[in-house]
Design a protein around this motif. Structure first.
Motif, short mmCIF file in Angstrom:
data_model
loop_
_atom_site.label_atom_id
_atom_site.label_comp_id
_atom_site.label_asym_id
_atom_site.label_seq_id
_atom_site.Cartn_x
_atom_site.Cartn_y
_atom_site.Cartn_z
N ALA A 1 0.96 -1.11 0.00
CA ALA A 1 0.00 0.00 0.00
C ALA A 1 0.95 1.10 0.00
CB ALA A 1 -0.89 -0.24 1.15
N GLY A 2 0.88 1.34 -0.87
CA GLY A 2 1.90 2.35 -0.86
C GLY A 2 1.78 3.19 0.38
N CYS A 3 2.88 3.37 1.05
CA CYS A 3 2.84 4.01 2.35
C CYS A 3 3.30 5.45 2.33
CB CYS A 3 3.67 3.19 3.33
SG CYS A 3 3.05 1.51 3.49
N ALA A 4 3.50 6.01 1.16
CA ALA A 4 3.89 7.41 1.10
C ALA A 4 2.74 8.28 1.56
CB ALA A 4 4.27 7.78 -0.33
N SER A 5 3.04 9.26 2.40
CA SER A 5 1.96 10.12 2.88
C SER A 5 1.59 11.15 1.83
CB SER A 5 2.36 10.80 4.19
OG SER A 5 3.61 11.37 4.09
N THR A 6 0.33 11.55 1.88
CA THR A 6 -0.21 12.50 0.92
C THR A 6 -0.14 13.89 1.53
OG1 THR A 6 -1.69 10.80 0.15
CG2 THR A 6 -2.26 13.05 -0.42
N MET B 1 -7.23 8.43 5.05
CA MET B 1 -6.10 9.36 4.99
C MET B 1 -6.11 10.26 3.75
SD MET B 1 -4.76 8.51 7.83
CE MET B 1 -3.21 9.41 7.80
N SER B 2 -6.62 9.73 2.63
CA SER B 2 -6.68 10.55 1.42
C SER B 2 -7.81 10.05 0.53
CB SER B 2 -5.34 10.54 0.67
OG SER B 2 -5.04 9.25 0.20
N ARG C 1 -6.77 6.18 0.29
CA ARG C 1 -5.92 5.48 1.26
C ARG C 1 -6.66 5.33 2.58
NH1 ARG C 1 -0.22 7.50 3.86
NH2 ARG C 1 -0.53 6.40 5.83
N ILE C 2 -6.63 4.10 3.10
CA ILE C 2 -7.25 3.79 4.39
C ILE C 2 -6.19 3.15 5.27
CG2 ILE C 2 -9.14 2.62 5.58
CD1 ILE C 2 -10.46 2.26 2.80
N MET D 1 -1.73 -5.06 14.95
CA MET D 1 -1.81 -5.16 13.49
C MET D 1 -2.20 -3.82 12.91
SD MET D 1 -4.08 -7.69 11.06
CE MET D 1 -3.02 -9.08 11.43
N GLN D 2 -1.45 -3.39 11.90
CA GLN D 2 -1.78 -2.19 11.14
C GLN D 2 -1.80 -2.55 9.66
OE1 GLN D 2 1.24 -1.85 13.24
NE2 GLN D 2 -0.19 -1.55 14.93
N ILE D 3 -2.79 -2.03 8.96
CA ILE D 3 -2.96 -2.29 7.54
C ILE D 3 -3.07 -0.95 6.82
CG2 ILE D 3 -4.40 -3.39 5.79
CD1 ILE D 3 -5.53 -5.14 8.13
N ARG D 4 -2.33 -0.81 5.75
CA ARG D 4 -2.46 0.38 4.89
C ARG D 4 -2.92 -0.07 3.52
NH1 ARG D 4 2.52 4.54 6.25
NH2 ARG D 4 1.85 4.96 8.38
N ILE D 5 -3.98 0.57 3.04
CA ILE D 5 -4.58 0.21 1.76
C ILE D 5 -4.61 1.43 0.87
CG2 ILE D 5 -6.69 -0.62 0.65
CD1 ILE D 5 -7.40 -1.70 3.56
N VAL D 6 -4.15 1.28 -0.35
CA VAL D 6 -4.29 2.33 -1.36
C VAL D 6 -5.19 1.76 -2.46
CG1 VAL D 6 -3.18 3.74 -3.11
CG2 VAL D 6 -2.13 3.48 -0.85
N ILE D 7 -6.28 2.46 -2.78
CA ILE D 7 -7.27 1.98 -3.73
C ILE D 7 -7.20 2.84 -4.99
CG2 ILE D 7 -9.73 1.60 -4.09
CD1 ILE D 7 -9.99 1.86 -0.97
N TYR D 8 -7.33 2.18 -6.15
CA TYR D 8 -7.48 2.93 -7.39
C TYR D 8 -8.44 2.17 -8.29
CZ TYR D 8 -3.26 0.04 -8.05
OH TYR D 8 -2.34 -0.98 -8.04
N PRO D 9 -9.08 2.86 -9.22
CA PRO D 9 -10.07 2.21 -10.08
C PRO D 9 -9.49 1.04 -10.85
CG PRO D 9 -10.21 4.58 -10.29
CD PRO D 9 -8.97 4.28 -9.49
N ALA D 10 -10.34 0.08 -11.22
CA ALA D 10 -9.91 -1.16 -11.86
C ALA D 10 -9.22 -0.92 -13.19
CB ALA D 10 -11.09 -2.11 -12.05
N ASP D 11 -9.47 0.21 -13.85
CA ASP D 11 -8.86 0.44 -15.16
C ASP D 11 -7.46 1.02 -15.06
OD1 ASP D 11 -9.62 2.89 -14.21
OD2 ASP D 11 -10.68 3.52 -16.03
N GLN D 12 -6.94 1.21 -13.84
CA GLN D 12 -5.59 1.76 -13.70
C GLN D 12 -4.57 0.65 -13.49
OE1 GLN D 12 -5.18 4.89 -10.84
NE2 GLN D 12 -6.82 6.08 -11.72
#
Length: 199
Positions: A15-20, A159-160, A173-174, A188-199
């Motif tokens: 998840a990409g963990c770079a902060s926004t 987060m973003s 990002r969650i 436990m910590q989980i970082r998720i970065v979401i983007y549309p399926a066409d990316q």
């Protein structure tokens, strides 16, 4: 088996963990809930077990219909390592070269495979910015209302956003933290970065 399953169930919903960079907060509510969703994303999981810190990373594709959820887990090298299918009657994990493993639901599947329950049934909601809070009320995320503790003990921080200035922004990002895991896993910590399926 444990590593791909842990990533899968941390998703079955993410998840990409770079902060926004910080931007002004809008009061817009999250986009309306959809029964059918196609997403791709990245996930990072950090947890401790028996005093040892572990870290997992990967990408996923998420296909959700009104009744079913299908999750493909992809290694950093681009190979599909596991597929999870969740229906109203069962949850099935299929790993390359191994027979499928099935249980009545995802929580039971995690308990059988990991030895401890990871209750993630809310992820269908979380990925879209919805949750049930600790008092049993419906939570709707927005850039101005971006965190909640769920009824089953997870802290969600949005987060973003895909486009924070949009009238109805969608989560990007969650960060998810387990408040109380029990004996087997200390944190436990989980970082998720979401983007549309066409990316």
């Amino acid at each position: 088996m444990i590593r791909p399953l842990l990533i899968a169930v941390a998703l079955s919903a993410l998840a990409g963990c770079a902060s926004t960079p910080s931007t002004p907060r809008s009061s817009a509510a999250v986009a309306p809930y959809r029964d059918s969703v196609d997403l791709n994303g990245r996930i990072a999981i950090n947890y401790s077990r028996d005093g040892k810190k572990e870290s997992l990373n990967g990408t996923f594709s998420w296909h959700q219909s009104q009744a079913n959820t299908d999750v493909n887990l992809i290694s950093p090298t681009g190979q599909t390592v596991a597929v999870i299918n969740v229906t109203p009657r069962s949850a099935t994990l299929t790993e390359s070269g191994k027979p499928p493993r099935t249980a009545p639901d995802l929580d039971t599947l995690t308990a059988q495979t990991l030895g401890w329950t990871l209750p993630v049934s809310g992820l269908r909601d979380w990925l879209q910015g919805y949750a049930t809070d600790s008092e049993g009320k419906r939570f709707v995320a927005s850039p101005a209302n971006d965190n909640v503790i769920t009824r089953d003990g997870w802290k969600l921080e949005y987060m973003s956003w895909q486009d924070e200035s949009a009238k109805v922004p969608q989560p990007k990002r969650i960060d998810v933290t387990r408040i109380a895991l029990g004996q087997a896993v200390e944190d436990m910590q989980i970082r998720i970065v979401i983007y549309p399926a066409d990316q």
